[in-house]
Design an enzyme around this catalytic site. Structure first.
Site, PDB file in Angstrom:
ATOM      1  N   TRP A 173      -2.169   5.134   0.617  1.00 25.91           N
ATOM      2  CA  TRP A 173      -1.377   4.211   1.422  1.00 25.91           C
ATOM      3  C   TRP A 173       0.106   4.534   1.279  1.00 25.91           C
ATOM      4  O   TRP A 173       0.951   3.680   1.378  1.00 25.91           O
ATOM      5  CB  TRP A 173      -1.660   2.770   0.978  1.00 25.91           C
ATOM      6  CG  TRP A 173      -2.988   2.253   1.411  1.00 25.91           C
ATOM      7  CD1 TRP A 173      -3.232   1.496   2.541  1.00 25.91           C
ATOM      8  CD2 TRP A 173      -4.263   2.418   0.769  1.00 25.91           C
ATOM      9  NE1 TRP A 173      -4.576   1.203   2.626  1.00 25.91           N
ATOM     10  CE2 TRP A 173      -5.228   1.749   1.559  1.00 25.91           C
ATOM     11  CE3 TRP A 173      -4.683   3.077  -0.375  1.00 25.91           C
ATOM     12  CZ2 TRP A 173      -6.585   1.711   1.226  1.00 25.91           C
ATOM     13  CZ3 TRP A 173      -6.040   3.048  -0.710  1.00 25.91           C
ATOM     14  CH2 TRP A 173      -6.968   2.364   0.087  1.00 25.91           C
TER      15      TRP A 173
ATOM     16  N   CYS B 110      -8.524   1.439   5.257  1.00 25.09           N
ATOM     17  CA  CYS B 110      -9.696   0.568   5.392  1.00 25.09           C
ATOM     18  C   CYS B 110     -10.594   0.877   6.594  1.00 25.09           C
ATOM     19  O   CYS B 110     -11.807   0.863   6.477  1.00 25.09           O
ATOM     20  CB  CYS B 110      -9.292  -0.892   5.388  1.00 25.09           C
ATOM     21  SG  CYS B 110      -8.267  -1.383   6.777  1.00 25.09           S
TER      22      CYS B 110
ATOM     23  N   ASN C  78      -9.914 -17.056   3.741  1.00 25.84           N
ATOM     24  CA  ASN C  78      -9.683 -18.496   3.663  1.00 25.84           C
ATOM     25  C   ASN C  78      -8.643 -18.932   2.642  1.00 25.84           C
ATOM     26  O   ASN C  78      -8.423 -20.120   2.472  1.00 25.84           O
ATOM     27  CB  ASN C  78     -11.006 -19.189   3.329  1.00 25.84           C
ATOM     28  CG  ASN C  78     -11.310 -20.278   4.339  1.00 25.84           C
ATOM     29  OD1 ASN C  78     -10.392 -20.806   4.957  1.00 25.84           O
ATOM     30  ND2 ASN C  78     -12.567 -20.594   4.517  1.00 25.84           N
TER      31      ASN C  78
END
Ligand code: NAG
Ligand code: NAG
Ligand code: NAG
Ligand code: NAG
Ligand code: NAG
Ligand code: NAG
Length: 681
Positions: free
Chosen positions: A236, A271, A391
């Protein structure tokens, strides 16, 4: 030839033309591939006429290098003598020197490659065929079979999630969802062999290879390179000079083939690449699977199931371990979970991106999607981690001389628009409601509290109430293309009966999709006084000259705001992420082709920027049409139309998709696709 000695096998015929269509395995070109729990036929050719009254036949299936009856890896099937609870072999037809035998593996058979040996007996005397490499059969999961734990009762879904070699990866931000074509290519020549190799190297016992739970978890581990020299190395850093930039891949095929040849990690993945490869591997093994993108995906590092942000006194964000990725892509695999309480079968999250370890290894899942929705976060595997991704609440804190003051609690800022390619169409399907109840609903709050109660900071929800009478919201021109001006607006609304004086501090940074900040693009501090009931805005503008060389791949941008209200001491912190849109490639060519003929396809791109695009590279591929090909172009001047032409010769009939991409130093995510229909002569 005299019938006084046992038969000798001359040839073993796998009826690919019959078994392929019946088992939905016709696309596997190299191997004899069947699905468990369903009968397939093999033809035996002997050296003399067969007399089934006297000649006794037995077919032996051997799994692995050291097959043993008590490990279930050596199966000896007497032909015509089926026993309940075992694989069976029955005669369909016997004629002269030929016998056609139907074999039915159990619905929980070990998945993988079996060698076939044939034994014949006459009057107590035996002959055995040799174990030769051409006499092997690959047994897969069978979601078409009711008794298989991967059973999926919907033909359109089976077509999509097992047989479709093409799909989409969604990316971008919650406000601007982009997609790119992805060549899963699970049937492309060489891929099934690599997938079988992954299964062999997974460390799973033969017995565990019966279970989609065990196999999908092991594959989530094998697809990343951590721990085990698996397929893909993550990076990354925005510097990919020793490998392929993650954005340059347009399918899983090259990656898996390269790993199969070199047996060392392929550089580099992020990803969506991990997810694309895992979809390929699972579909190839027969487990229904899909890639899922979650927008505003939280990465909770401390199992608190909240995401904490810290600001310093001036309003700059400070380092923290937790982060929110603009998007994250994982997988879902379809299976029953007989070992869990009832109701948790169906889609399971599996994730090959190495984010956090699970049981000491970079692997994740299967985690029942239903358990995430329910807040039943203690069920295996890794449900707390996945719960936080969709969440977690954000909690903002400000450093006030060493003491962290609670600023704000943002309840619905994580987990949006979980997206996957729709069944049978090229549209996007939103599956958010599988993961969570409506944001802000009582059911959703119950699930969050239940979940956080199992985490490491169960006290988080002792609510803090503050006097807040000024409202803030951040917007940006989210329709802008790379190269156009960016405008960010903070809207401030006074809901009190007095005037309010506000100091707002805006910073705009380029962002990696992982939420890690890149260079600063701009900064503004402004004071406004707003009368009772009034509304005002603070606007900030950036031209392409100011930001273009600072953008990172995916062209994502994050705006941070910290605002103070003088009289009430109200403090507001917030952020907004958006993505600049990219331009498309134009692919031209015939829309119908015939197998074996050559056709020319051109790919065009007009540079829309007023700067040159340097180190431009085109990439083009199409499953069944064209092996992946890289075509360096060099520099594309402002306004120039770059054009490349490629000759393609289709090898398979059906609907195919040509996918092309263009990368350059200045612009990265430029892609295009074109569908063609290939006909047989
Ligand atoms: C396979 O999965 C089951 C749960 O379904 C688990 O109990 C078992 O430990 C796993 N076996 C292996 C070898 O991972
Ligand atoms: C990422 O790739 C760059 C260049 O190829 C390399 O220098 C760097 O070490 C890599 N980072 C990791 C974490 O492997
Ligand atoms: C989800 O939770 C509710 C109660 O919180 C329960 O009634 C329901 O059965 C659960 N669903 C499953 C699939 O267990
Ligand atoms: C934006 O990036 C700069 C580094 O170039 C950094 O100092 C600054 O803190 C970042 N902005 C925010 C809001 O974090
Ligand atoms: C998937 C992929 O390989 N991407 C590009 C698209 O075309 C293939 C892939 O690598 C070409 O080799 C390119 O690399
Ligand atoms: C008392 C008063 O005028 N309050 C106003 C403050 O601003 C909000 C929103 O603009 C109004 O709805 C209130 O009436």
């Amino acid at each position: 030839m005299a019938a006084d000695r046992p038969l000798v096998l001359v040839d073993l015929l796998f009826h690919k033309d019959e078994n392929g269509p019946a088992h939905h395995t016709a696309e596997y070109l190299e191997n004899v591939v069947v699905r468990r729990g369903q009968s397939f036929s093999v033809g035996l050719l002997f050296d003399r006429d067969v007399d089934l009254e006297k000649d006794k036949l037995l077919i032996e299936f051997q799994y692995g290098n050291n097959p043993l009856p008590n490990k279930g890896t050596m199966l000896r099937l007497p032909v015509g003598d089926a026993k309940k609870g075992q694989w069976s072999a029955t005669v369909e037809k016997a004629e002269g020197r030929n016998v056609k035998v139907n074999i039915t593996p159990l619905a929980d058979a070990i998945v993988g490659r079996y060698h076939v040996v044939v034994e014949a007996e006459l009057a107590g005397e035996k002959s055995r065929s040799l174990r030769v490499n051409t006499r092997n059969v690959v047994v897969l999961f069978n979601p078409w079979c009711k008794d298989d734990l991967t059973y999926l009762d919907d033909n359109a879904k089976l077509e999509e999630y097992v047989l479709n070699e093409y799909g989409y990866q969604y990316f971008g931000s919650r406000y601007s969802i982009g997609n790119r074509g992805w060549n899963f290519g699970q049937f492309e020549p060489g891929i099934p062999e690599v997938v079988l190799l992954l299964l062999e190297k997974s460390g799973l016992s033969a017995n565990a290879r019966r279970s989609a739970v065990n196999v999908s978890r092991a594959m989530s581990k094998m697809v990343n390179s951590a721990d085990d020299n698996g397929v893909l190395m993550g990076n990354w850093s925005n510097d990919y000079s020793f490998g392929t930039p993650p954005t340059a891949w347009n399918g899983s095929v090259d990656i898996l083939l390269q790993w199969g040849t070199e047996r060392r990690p392929v550089r580099y993945g992020q990803c969506w690449v991990f997810s694309g490869v895992l979809t390929t591997v699972l579909r190839c093994l027969g487990i229904p699977a899909r890639s899922i993108t979650n927008f505003q995906s939280a990465h909770d590092t401390d199992v608190s199931m909240t995401i904490d942000y810290y600001f310093d006194r001036r309003g700059y964000r400070m380092e923290s371990e937790d982060s929110v990725w603009n998007f994250h892509v994982w997988n879902e695999a379809w299976m029953a979970r007989p070992e869990l309480p009832e109701g948790f079968g169906g889609w399971q999250v599996v994730d090959a991106t190495p984010q956090e370890t699970s049981e000491g290894i970079f692997q994740c899942g299967p985690c029942p999607v239903v358990a995430v929705k329910n807040g039943t976060v203690y069920l295996p595997y890794d449900t707390m981690f996945v719960f936080a991704e969709v969440n977690a609440d954000k909690v903002y804190w400000q450093n006030d001389y060493g003491y962290f003051e609670f600023l704000r609690h943002e309840k619905n800022s994580v987990g949006f628009h979980m997206s996957t390619k729709a069944v049978g169409t090229y549209g996007r399907e939103d599956v958010t409601e599988n993961y969570k109840h409506a944001e802000g609903s009582d059911q959703e709050r119950v699930a969050v509290r239940k979940a956080v109660g199992y985490g490491t900071t169960p006290w988080t929800y002792e609510d803090i109430i503050k006097n807040e009478d000024v409202e803030f919201s951040i917007t940006a021109n989210e329709e802008a293309y790379v190269g156009q001006d960016i405008e960010v607006t903070l809207t401030i609304k006074n809901t009190s009966a007095e005037s309010r004086h506000i100091t707002a501090h805006l910073t705009v940074n380029a962002t990696y999709y992982t939420g890690v900040l890149g260079a600063q693009l701009g900064e503004l501090e402004e004071d406004v006084t707003i009368p009772p009931g009034g509304v005002d805005t603070v606007k900030m503008r950036m031209t392409s000259k100011e930001y273009l060389d600072k953008l990172v791949e995916q062209s994502m941008i994050t705006v941070f705001v910290l605002a103070h209200v003088d009289t009430t001491k109200q403090v507001w912190a917030g952020q907004d992420d958006f993505r600049l849109l990219s331009h498309d490639l134009v692919i031209k060519g015939p829309s119908e082709m015939a197998v074996g003929n050559q056709y020319w396809v051109t790919v065009e791109f007009k540079n829309p920027l007023d700067v040159s695009l340097t180190q431009a590279v085109f990439r083009i591929e199409g499953p069944g049409l064209q092996r992946p090909k890289t075509i360096p172009y060099g520099t594309i001047m402002p306004g120039e139309t770059a054009r490349i032409a490629e000759g393609m010769t289709p090898i398979k009939a059906g609907k195919k998709t040509i996918v092309a991409s263009l990368t350059s130093v200045q612009l990265q995510q430029v892609t295009g696709e074109r569908e063609v229909t290939v006909k047989q002569f």
